[in-house]
Design a protein around this motif. Structure first.
Motif, PDB file in Angstrom:
ATOM      1  N   THR A   1     -27.552  22.053  11.945  1.00 24.10           N
ATOM      2  CA  THR A   1     -28.275  23.064  12.704  1.00 24.10           C
ATOM      3  C   THR A   1     -28.835  22.463  13.989  1.00 24.10           C
ATOM      4  OG1 THR A   1     -30.318  22.647  11.482  1.00 24.10           O
ATOM      5  CG2 THR A   1     -28.907  24.430  10.683  1.00 24.10           C
TER       6      THR A   1
ATOM      7  N   SER B   1     -31.779  22.998  16.954  1.00 24.63           N
ATOM      8  CA  SER B   1     -33.036  23.683  17.218  1.00 24.63           C
ATOM      9  C   SER B   1     -33.697  23.062  18.430  1.00 24.63           C
ATOM     10  CB  SER B   1     -33.972  23.603  16.001  1.00 24.63           C
ATOM     11  OG  SER B   1     -34.507  22.297  15.887  1.00 24.63           O
TER      12      SER B   1
ATOM     13  N   CYS C   1     -36.890  22.056  18.289  1.00 28.31           N
ATOM     14  CA  CYS C   1     -38.092  21.370  17.810  1.00 28.31           C
ATOM     15  C   CYS C   1     -37.734  20.297  16.797  1.00 28.31           C
ATOM     16  CB  CYS C   1     -39.041  22.386  17.186  1.00 28.31           C
ATOM     17  SG  CYS C   1     -40.603  21.686  16.612  1.00 28.31           S
TER      18      CYS C   1
ATOM     19  N   PRO D   1     -38.161  22.797   9.806  1.00 25.21           N
ATOM     20  CA  PRO D   1     -38.190  24.263   9.939  1.00 25.21           C
ATOM     21  C   PRO D   1     -39.340  24.928   9.193  1.00 25.21           C
ATOM     22  CG  PRO D   1     -35.941  23.518   9.628  1.00 25.21           C
ATOM     23  CD  PRO D   1     -36.821  22.309   9.463  1.00 25.21           C
TER      24      PRO D   1
ATOM     25  N   TRP E   1     -42.326  25.541  11.458  1.00 29.46           N
ATOM     26  CA  TRP E   1     -42.336  26.687  12.382  1.00 29.46           C
ATOM     27  C   TRP E   1     -42.343  27.994  11.604  1.00 29.46           C
ATOM     28  CZ3 TRP E   1     -36.531  26.623  13.082  1.00 29.46           C
ATOM     29  CH2 TRP E   1     -36.013  25.334  13.270  1.00 29.46           C
TER      30      TRP E   1
ATOM     31  N   ASP F   1     -38.960  31.194  14.876  1.00 33.19           N
ATOM     32  CA  ASP F   1     -37.579  30.764  14.652  1.00 33.19           C
ATOM     33  C   ASP F   1     -37.162  29.973  15.885  1.00 33.19           C
ATOM     34  OD1 ASP F   1     -34.930  30.333  14.141  1.00 33.19           O
ATOM     35  OD2 ASP F   1     -34.335  32.439  14.131  1.00 33.19           O
ATOM     36  N   LEU F   2     -37.061  28.654  15.747  1.00 32.37           N
ATOM     37  CA  LEU F   2     -36.737  27.785  16.877  1.00 32.37           C
ATOM     38  C   LEU F   2     -35.294  27.292  16.831  1.00 32.37           C
ATOM     39  CD1 LEU F   2     -40.078  25.765  17.045  1.00 32.37           C
ATOM     40  CD2 LEU F   2     -39.500  27.935  18.123  1.00 32.37           C
ATOM     41  N   SER F   3     -34.477  27.899  15.956  1.00 34.22           N
ATOM     42  CA  SER F   3     -33.073  27.503  15.873  1.00 34.22           C
ATOM     43  C   SER F   3     -32.308  28.097  17.047  1.00 34.22           C
ATOM     44  CB  SER F   3     -32.464  27.968  14.551  1.00 34.22           C
ATOM     45  OG  SER F   3     -32.590  29.366  14.409  1.00 34.22           O
TER      46      SER F   3
END
Length: 204
Positions: free
Chosen positions: A143, A145, A147, A151, A154, A160-162
């Motif tokens: 994945t 992201s 950040c 996960p 967040w 949702d930083l993906s």
């Protein structure tokens, strides 16, 4: 390359003991020396707490004397239940500011840059967070992201930083709409709107 090193052994090992006992300073110092000889820019990241805030000048002198970093990044500890149990607490902000100024002067005299994520005067900036600087973090499961935090961190804040995936067949797949959402997120900071250091600390 960013390497966490919190100063001389007595300071570093207080922050970063090994799970089985003993300190991690010797291994970190050995790694720093190897990286200092490599064709890379070495950034030493020193975590500052109540345990070492009064020694920031000593930490800067130690780094200048023992190692060859390009940058030294001083950051305040983010308290957790485990850090509080170990009495590793966030430093007084004024003590940190005084220590940073002293350390900055020592490092500047040797041509090393001192930085702190929550402060920058070289140019106006709109974010103190890698998310707002279009960072791409690749996780072990493929994945992508913006950040480096897990996960779950967040998601607890309903974020949702993906931004996509690295796929063995499709290659790198990035969602432009997700990038747009992240950029909007770091610009939408109502509490910063009328702050005198809006373009310096940028919400850090």
């Amino acid at each position: 390359i960013v390497l966490s090193l919190d100063g001389p052994a007595e300071l570093h090992d207080r922050h970063r003991p090994l799970v089985g006992g003993g300190g991690s300073h010797a291994a970190a110092l050995r790694t720093a020396r190897l990286l200092g000889r490599a064709p890379a820019d070495l950034c030493l990241r020193a975590c500052i707490s109540t345990q070492n805030v009064a020694r920031m000048r000593d930490i800067a002198s130690y780094f200048s004397r023992e190692l060859t970093p390009s940058v030294v990044d001083f950051e305040t500890v983010c308290e957790t239940p485990a850090s509080r149990a170990a009495e590793v607490l966030a430093p007084d902000p004024f003590a940190f500011a005084r220590g940073f100024a002293a350390a900055h002067a020592i490092l500047a005299s040797t041509g090393v840059e001192a930085v702190y994520a929550g402060f920058g005067t070289g140019a106006a900036r709109h974010t103190a967070c890698p998310v707002g600087r279009d960072a791409v973090i690749l996780a072990a499961d493929g994945t992508l992201s913006g950040c480096y935090l897990l996960p779950e961190r967040w998601e607890r804040r309903r974020l949702d930083l993906s931004i996509g995936r690295a796929d063995s067949e499709l290659g790198i797949v990035v969602d432009p709409a997700a990038i747009g959402r992240l950029r909007a997120l770091v610009l939408d900071k109502p509490r910063c709107a009328r702050c005198f250091c809006r373009w310096t600390c940028a919400g850090g």
